[in-house]
Design an enzyme around this catalytic site. Sequence first.
Site, PDB file in Angstrom:
ATOM      1  N   SER A   1       0.871  -1.186   0.000  1.00  0.00           N
ATOM      2  CA  SER A   1       0.000   0.000   0.000  1.00  0.00           C
ATOM      3  C   SER A   1       0.900   1.226   0.000  1.00  0.00           C
ATOM      4  CB  SER A   1      -0.853   0.009   1.276  1.00  0.00           C
ATOM      5  OG  SER A   1      -1.455   1.278   1.465  1.00  0.00           O
TER       6      SER A   1
ATOM      7  N   TYR B   1      -1.353  -1.461  10.411  1.00  0.00           N
ATOM      8  CA  TYR B   1      -1.509  -1.536   8.954  1.00  0.00           C
ATOM      9  C   TYR B   1      -0.265  -0.979   8.248  1.00  0.00           C
ATOM     10  CZ  TYR B   1      -3.732  -1.254   4.353  1.00  0.00           C
ATOM     11  OH  TYR B   1      -4.034  -1.411   3.020  1.00  0.00           O
TER      12      TYR B   1
END
Length: 259
Positions: free
Chosen positions: A152, A166
Amino acid sequence: MNASEKREHRERVVLITGAAGGIGAAIAERYAADGAAVGLVDFDATSGQVLAARLGAAGHRVHFAQADVASFGECETACTAIETALGPIDTLVNNAGISPKHAGKPVPIWQMEPAEWHRVVDVNLHSVFNFVRRLTPGMVDRKFGRIVSMSSVAGKAYLDIVAAHYGTTKAALIGMTRHLAGELGPHGITVNALAPGRIDTPMVAGAPREANDAVIRVTPLRRLGKPVEVADACLFLSSSRSDFITGQVVDVAGGWLMT
Ligand code: NAD
């Protein structure tokens, strides 16, 4: 097979994790359309079976296996079921991932429950070990493999819209991609990662509208991405058009956070 020979998707068996929805489902559809046999892994059995039935009815070779990707044993069982149904797996897409929010917001590290931290690390990072560990012996024997993992932009830069677990796991996937590319390259296996920006999937659908608008304002292409746009980049990174590309992270982010 000679490692330098081209191998097209129609000759491949592809395993995609988190394939029942969002980006994973778009990836599965794209590989199926390219002629690959697709093994779908997800813990959402209902959506996974619906997608498998739809792809099967359209004439594609497909098998769905339910598994929690955090469990090595469940990953092993899923791989065995897919290999039995479709043949040896030579392409692995590590797509499954979670980004827990609390009332639509990331939880600060000083309030994060240890169980939540561990769960995100298990699902986003340890899952990649689970599938890579199970599938690389066959890839090494056959001198061919393609691995793509879903990082990401949050793994490349600090973003206040995700929590520490995350961002940490997505950064770790970039390190793992580079390490594995070095280790597995001599065996004919390429390993790359994708870094999507904000993509219009169920993962972001729950976010407050302002959160999406704020990202769109700083995204040069001024919109959210579509799952199929991530799928197209994924197919490129496992196709014969990228045979000399390994250890790379490709942004699919509309120009957001060019690092
Ligand atoms: P999503 O939540 O829409 O879909 C994720 C899929 O993974 C679901 O089908 C879910 O059932 C499955 N899954 C979740 N945990 C699982 C587990 N433990 N075992 C098996 N399956 C599991 O997510 P998405 O937006 O499609 O994201 C896919 C990947 O892309 C994730 O790794 C995510 O971190 C990454 N990503 C997404 C975005 C975005 O904006 N949507 C941005 C950057 C990166």
